[in-house]
Design an enzyme around this catalytic site. Structure first.
Site, PDB file in Angstrom:
ATOM      1  N   ALA A 112       0.870  -0.917  -0.386  1.00  0.00           N
ATOM      2  CA  ALA A 112      -0.141   0.263   0.096  1.00  0.00           C
ATOM      3  C   ALA A 112       1.121   1.083   0.100  1.00  0.00           C
ATOM      4  O   ALA A 112       0.720   2.595  -0.418  1.00  0.00           O
ATOM      5  CB  ALA A 112      -0.893  -0.158   1.123  1.00  0.00           C
ATOM      6  N   CYS A 113       1.880   0.929  -0.336  1.00  0.00           N
ATOM      7  CA  CYS A 113       3.026   2.127   0.724  1.00  0.00           C
ATOM      8  C   CYS A 113       3.420   2.811  -1.363  1.00  0.00           C
ATOM      9  O   CYS A 113       4.599   1.903  -2.036  1.00  0.00           O
ATOM     10  CB  CYS A 113       3.767   2.344   1.401  1.00  0.00           C
ATOM     11  SG  CYS A 113       5.687   2.665   1.241  1.00  0.00           S
ATOM     12  N   GLY A 114       3.494   3.720  -1.855  1.00  0.00           N
ATOM     13  CA  GLY A 114       4.340   3.894  -2.422  1.00  0.00           C
ATOM     14  C   GLY A 114       6.097   3.684  -2.683  1.00  0.00           C
ATOM     15  O   GLY A 114       6.389   3.272  -3.773  1.00  0.00           O
ATOM     16  N   ARG A 155       6.320   0.334  -2.969  1.00  0.00           N
ATOM     17  CA  ARG A 155       5.982  -0.108  -4.616  1.00  0.00           C
ATOM     18  C   ARG A 155       7.860   0.379  -5.067  1.00  0.00           C
ATOM     19  O   ARG A 155       7.927  -0.591  -6.324  1.00  0.00           O
ATOM     20  CB  ARG A 155       4.867   0.306  -4.905  1.00  0.00           C
ATOM     21  CG  ARG A 155       3.752  -0.342  -4.207  1.00  0.00           C
ATOM     22  CD  ARG A 155       2.360  -0.637  -5.430  1.00  0.00           C
ATOM     23  NE  ARG A 155       2.342   1.157  -5.647  1.00  0.00           N
ATOM     24  CZ  ARG A 155       1.360   2.277  -4.556  1.00  0.00           C
ATOM     25  NH1 ARG A 155       0.877   1.557  -3.421  1.00  0.00           N
ATOM     26  NH2 ARG A 155       1.349   3.128  -4.904  1.00  0.00           N
TER      27      ARG A 155
END
Length: 140
Positions: A11-13, A16
């Site tokens: 969920a963390c950019g 990712r």
């Protein structure tokens, strides 16, 4: 080559982007989704030792129960903070990457470049469109 591991939150950019950058470099890391499979207390202590960080330095405030748990208060011991991290793995800053060249929190994702056992790599475009250039400098 030694295994590459990323403690990842999909969920963390930043997490990712870091995972994508590792794959862009031709690496397929062991992905530990630490919210589903939190590191053990001993593994947390090992990661902290490898990074030369304190427990408090690995705590994440944004998007976590840090404030409501009162963790800003200096009264909490490292052992108590580790208890909180075990109960609420979201409190662990991410992503943490471990390679043969070291272990570190990779914020921003470009921080992972110095841990890559390969390189230099071609320019990498992050999700926001910004481009990461690899200067080819590695630890070790």
């Amino acid at each position: 080559m030694a295994e590459v591991t990323i403690f990842h939150n999909p969920a963390c950019g930043t997490s990712r982007n870091t995972l994508a950058l590792l794959r862009h470099a031709g690496l397929e890391p062991r992905v530990v989704e630490y919210l589903k499979t939190p590191p053990s207390r001993e593994e947390l202590k090992q990661l902290l030792a490898e990074m030369g960080m304190t427990v408090r330095q690995l705590l994440r405030e944004k998007g976590t129960p840090y404030g409501e748990l009162g963790l800003a208060d200096a009264k909490w011991s490292d052992e108590q903070l580790l208890d909180f991290m075990q109960q609420h793995p979201i409190l662990m800053e991410r992503p943490v990457v471990r390679t043969a060249l070291g272990t570190k929190v990779c914020r921003p994702c470009e921080e992972v470049l110095e841990l890559l056992p390969v390189g230099p790599i071609a320019p990498f475009t992050k999700q926001d469109g910004s481009v990461v250039q690899d200067p080819g400098q590695r630890r070790g």
